[in-house]
Design a protein around this motif. Structure first.
Motif, PDB file in Angstrom:
ATOM      1  N   LEU A 127       0.813  -1.203   0.000  1.00  0.00           N
ATOM      2  CA  LEU A 127       0.000   0.000   0.000  1.00  0.00           C
ATOM      3  C   LEU A 127       0.853   1.263   0.000  1.00  0.00           C
ATOM      4  CD1 LEU A 127      -2.659  -1.016   2.691  1.00  0.00           C
ATOM      5  CD2 LEU A 127      -2.777  -1.327   0.209  1.00  0.00           C
ATOM      6  N   MET A 128       2.060   1.152   0.543  1.00  0.00           N
ATOM      7  CA  MET A 128       2.979   2.306   0.569  1.00  0.00           C
ATOM      8  C   MET A 128       4.409   1.794   0.580  1.00  0.00           C
ATOM      9  SD  MET A 128       3.195   5.511   3.263  1.00  0.00           S
ATOM     10  CE  MET A 128       2.022   6.484   2.279  1.00  0.00           C
ATOM     11  N   GLY A 129       5.254   2.435  -0.219  1.00  0.00           N
ATOM     12  CA  GLY A 129       6.654   2.074  -0.268  1.00  0.00           C
ATOM     13  C   GLY A 129       6.972   1.044  -1.331  1.00  0.00           C
ATOM     14  N   LEU A 130       8.259   0.899  -1.626  1.00  0.00           N
ATOM     15  CA  LEU A 130       8.728  -0.058  -2.616  1.00  0.00           C
ATOM     16  C   LEU A 130       8.900  -1.436  -1.984  1.00  0.00           C
ATOM     17  CD1 LEU A 130      11.411   2.134  -4.434  1.00  0.00           C
ATOM     18  CD2 LEU A 130       9.047   1.651  -5.160  1.00  0.00           C
ATOM     19  N   GLY A 131       8.890  -2.462  -2.812  1.00  0.00           N
ATOM     20  CA  GLY A 131       9.055  -3.817  -2.313  1.00  0.00           C
ATOM     21  C   GLY A 131       8.859  -4.827  -3.423  1.00  0.00           C
ATOM     22  N   ASN A 132       8.967  -6.115  -3.074  1.00  0.00           N
ATOM     23  CA  ASN A 132       8.876  -7.183  -4.066  1.00  0.00           C
ATOM     24  C   ASN A 132       7.434  -7.564  -4.400  1.00  0.00           C
ATOM     25  OD1 ASN A 132      11.702  -7.422  -4.210  1.00  0.00           O
ATOM     26  ND2 ASN A 132      11.729  -8.756  -2.404  1.00  0.00           N
ATOM     27  N   GLU A 133       6.517  -7.305  -3.471  1.00  0.00           N
ATOM     28  CA  GLU A 133       5.119  -7.670  -3.714  1.00  0.00           C
ATOM     29  C   GLU A 133       4.472  -6.716  -4.708  1.00  0.00           C
ATOM     30  OE1 GLU A 133       6.251  -6.976  -0.646  1.00  0.00           O
ATOM     31  OE2 GLU A 133       6.548  -9.001   0.166  1.00  0.00           O
ATOM     32  N   ALA A 134       3.400  -7.173  -5.331  1.00  0.00           N
ATOM     33  CA  ALA A 134       2.620  -6.311  -6.221  1.00  0.00           C
ATOM     34  C   ALA A 134       1.930  -5.222  -5.410  1.00  0.00           C
ATOM     35  CB  ALA A 134       1.586  -7.137  -6.984  1.00  0.00           C
ATOM     36  N   ALA A 135       1.659  -4.111  -6.068  1.00  0.00           N
ATOM     37  CA  ALA A 135       0.975  -3.003  -5.419  1.00  0.00           C
ATOM     38  C   ALA A 135      -0.535  -3.170  -5.548  1.00  0.00           C
ATOM     39  CB  ALA A 135       1.396  -1.680  -6.045  1.00  0.00           C
ATOM     40  N   MET A 136      -1.242  -2.875  -4.480  1.00  0.00           N
ATOM     41  CA  MET A 136      -2.703  -2.884  -4.535  1.00  0.00           C
ATOM     42  C   MET A 136      -3.149  -1.634  -5.286  1.00  0.00           C
ATOM     43  SD  MET A 136      -5.289  -3.506  -1.340  1.00  0.00           S
ATOM     44  CE  MET A 136      -6.991  -4.028  -1.572  1.00  0.00           C
ATOM     45  N   PRO A 137      -4.070  -1.747  -6.237  1.00  0.00           N
ATOM     46  CA  PRO A 137      -4.471  -0.578  -7.034  1.00  0.00           C
ATOM     47  C   PRO A 137      -5.052   0.546  -6.180  1.00  0.00           C
ATOM     48  CG  PRO A 137      -5.216  -2.606  -8.075  1.00  0.00           C
ATOM     49  CD  PRO A 137      -4.711  -2.994  -6.714  1.00  0.00           C
ATOM     50  N   LEU A 138      -4.542   1.751  -6.408  1.00  0.00           N
ATOM     51  CA  LEU A 138      -5.050   2.946  -5.734  1.00  0.00           C
ATOM     52  C   LEU A 138      -6.254   3.464  -6.517  1.00  0.00           C
ATOM     53  CD1 LEU A 138      -4.428   5.165  -3.490  1.00  0.00           C
ATOM     54  CD2 LEU A 138      -3.282   6.418  -5.329  1.00  0.00           C
ATOM     55  N   THR A 139      -7.357   3.684  -5.820  1.00  0.00           N
ATOM     56  CA  THR A 139      -8.569   4.172  -6.492  1.00  0.00           C
ATOM     57  C   THR A 139      -8.866   5.639  -6.190  1.00  0.00           C
ATOM     58  OG1 THR A 139      -9.980   3.418  -4.661  1.00  0.00           O
ATOM     59  CG2 THR A 139      -9.601   1.882  -6.480  1.00  0.00           C
ATOM     60  N   GLU A 140      -8.334   6.146  -5.066  1.00  0.00           N
ATOM     61  CA  GLU A 140      -8.656   7.521  -4.686  1.00  0.00           C
ATOM     62  C   GLU A 140      -7.668   8.000  -3.638  1.00  0.00           C
ATOM     63  OE1 GLU A 140     -12.418   9.936  -2.591  1.00  0.00           O
ATOM     64  OE2 GLU A 140     -12.637   7.841  -3.215  1.00  0.00           O
ATOM     65  N   SER A 141      -7.378   9.299  -3.643  1.00  0.00           N
ATOM     66  CA  SER A 141      -6.586   9.911  -2.574  1.00  0.00           C
ATOM     67  C   SER A 141      -7.180  11.276  -2.252  1.00  0.00           C
ATOM     68  CB  SER A 141      -5.113  10.045  -2.966  1.00  0.00           C
ATOM     69  OG  SER A 141      -4.958  10.852  -4.114  1.00  0.00           O
ATOM     70  N   THR A 142      -7.160  11.616  -0.975  1.00  0.00           N
ATOM     71  CA  THR A 142      -7.754  12.863  -0.507  1.00  0.00           C
ATOM     72  C   THR A 142      -6.797  13.551   0.450  1.00  0.00           C
ATOM     73  OG1 THR A 142      -9.963  11.880  -0.648  1.00  0.00           O
ATOM     74  CG2 THR A 142      -9.749  13.902   0.626  1.00  0.00           C
ATOM     75  N   VAL A 143      -6.637  14.861   0.287  1.00  0.00           N
ATOM     76  CA  VAL A 143      -5.786  15.657   1.160  1.00  0.00           C
ATOM     77  C   VAL A 143      -6.605  16.794   1.747  1.00  0.00           C
ATOM     78  CG1 VAL A 143      -3.717  17.088   1.332  1.00  0.00           C
ATOM     79  CG2 VAL A 143      -3.735  15.112  -0.200  1.00  0.00           C
ATOM     80  N   THR A 144      -6.593  16.919   3.078  1.00  0.00           N
ATOM     81  CA  THR A 144      -7.245  18.035   3.761  1.00  0.00           C
ATOM     82  C   THR A 144      -6.203  18.794   4.561  1.00  0.00           C
ATOM     83  OG1 THR A 144      -7.775  16.821   5.797  1.00  0.00           O
ATOM     84  CG2 THR A 144      -9.328  16.615   3.959  1.00  0.00           C
ATOM     85  N   ALA A 145      -6.648  19.745   5.366  1.00  0.00           N
ATOM     86  CA  ALA A 145      -5.718  20.560   6.151  1.00  0.00           C
ATOM     87  C   ALA A 145      -4.940  19.739   7.165  1.00  0.00           C
ATOM     88  CB  ALA A 145      -6.484  21.672   6.860  1.00  0.00           C
ATOM     89  N   THR A 146      -5.501  18.630   7.625  1.00  0.00           N
ATOM     90  CA  THR A 146      -4.837  17.844   8.665  1.00  0.00           C
ATOM     91  C   THR A 146      -4.642  16.381   8.295  1.00  0.00           C
ATOM     92  OG1 THR A 146      -6.979  17.429   9.720  1.00  0.00           O
ATOM     93  CG2 THR A 146      -5.705  19.319  10.529  1.00  0.00           C
ATOM     94  N   ALA A 147      -5.158  15.926   7.156  1.00  0.00           N
ATOM     95  CA  ALA A 147      -5.134  14.494   6.871  1.00  0.00           C
ATOM     96  C   ALA A 147      -4.882  14.198   5.403  1.00  0.00           C
ATOM     97  CB  ALA A 147      -6.457  13.857   7.298  1.00  0.00           C
ATOM     98  N   THR A 148      -4.276  13.030   5.174  1.00  0.00           N
ATOM     99  CA  THR A 148      -4.152  12.453   3.836  1.00  0.00           C
ATOM    100  C   THR A 148      -4.659  11.022   3.900  1.00  0.00           C
ATOM    101  OG1 THR A 148      -2.279  13.829   3.163  1.00  0.00           O
ATOM    102  CG2 THR A 148      -2.540  11.734   2.042  1.00  0.00           C
ATOM    103  N   GLU A 149      -5.534  10.671   2.962  1.00  0.00           N
ATOM    104  CA  GLU A 149      -6.098   9.326   2.935  1.00  0.00           C
ATOM    105  C   GLU A 149      -5.926   8.718   1.550  1.00  0.00           C
ATOM    106  OE1 GLU A 149     -10.004   7.286   4.766  1.00  0.00           O
ATOM    107  OE2 GLU A 149     -10.445   8.774   3.218  1.00  0.00           O
TER     108      GLU A 149
END
Length: 256
Positions: free
Chosen positions: A56-78
């Motif tokens: 879900l985050m970072g590099l590695g040997n496993e496959a990446a799970m597909p990202l469908t959405e990202s949201t950034v607010t004043a205090t949070a990132t999802e």
């Protein structure tokens, strides 16, 4: 004028100029997270669904799970992902509450990794989050390291840092912290070692990542701690308080 389709870099931890980690890629699995000045400061997250592990985050040997959405607010990132009949949400909340200096100065980011089935089936799910010890030093000058784990009032905690501590020994721009100690705390088991800190949970995982910089500023020759520690409060007391107030603080962040 071309349309901006994404932020040049997405904030992950934005506590202060030293404890400042960003994802400068289209997806958080495309490259490791970095300090705002560009040096690698890797954070990792992954999920295992029915025996299949994906990043879900970072590099590695496993496959990446597909990202469908990202949201950034004043205090949070999802970040939201979906695959294998499961939706996963990886969220970072740094409570920069300007009307509450004690919370504002606490070097803590709340991390949560939650999952839900989207195909109507039951799934066996394990979640994992970790932080590299590279967060505690600059370049290749980190070793030797010290680390430990302990339990305080049910809060399982680990820390890692350089054995040789020289607080506030640099000046100038584009430098990263190379003193102090990185902490990871939660209700699930935490492991610590020379390579960093890790926590593993089930379908849902909550933890806090924090940085004890020991000295935040050299004030006319006097090394001074952060505001939250002005009356002698140590980082573990602050962590237990931030854990107890988690729901309240997160609710305050949601309205910003």
């Amino acid at each position: 004028m071309s349309e901006i389709t994404r932020l040049p870099a997405v904030p992950v931890i934005v506590n202060d100029p030293y404890f400042s980690i960003w994802s400068a890629a289209d997806r958080p699995t495309d490259r490791d997270t970095t300090h705002w000045a560009g040096e690698d400061k890797p954070l990792f997250a992954d999920i295992c669904v029915d025996g299949c592990k994906k990043r879900l985050m970072g590099l590695g040997n496993e496959a990446a799970m597909p990202l469908t959405e990202s949201t950034v607010t004043a205090t949070a990132t999802e970040f939201i992902y979906e695959d294998m009949g499961v939706r996963a949400k990886l969220k970072f909340v740094t409570p920069l509450l300007m009307d509450d200096p004690d919370v504002l100065s606490a070097p803590v980011t709340y991390v949560s990794l939650t999952t839900e089935s989207v195909d109507g089936k039951d799934h066996e799910i394990a979640t994992h989050f970790s932080a590299s010890s590279q967060l505690t030093y600059s370049g290749a000058e980190g070793k030797p390291m010290i680390w430990d784990t302990f339990d305080t009032k049910g809060l399982k905690t680990g820390y890692v840092g350089r054995r040789d501590q020289k607080p506030l020994s640099h000046s100038g721009d584009h430098i990263t912290i190379d003193w102090g100690y990185l902490f990871l705390a939660g209700k699930a088991p935490v492991t610590a070692g020379e390579r960093g800190l890790s926590i593993t949970g089930g379908a849902n995982l909550e933890c806090m990542i924090a940085y004890e910089d020991v000295a935040s500023i050299n004030y006319f020759g006097r090394l001074t701690p952060a505001w939250y520690a002005r009356n002698g409060k140590n980082l573990m007391r602050m962590l237990t308080e931030m854990d107890a107030r988690r729901a309240e603080i997160l609710n305050r962040c949601r309205v910003l």
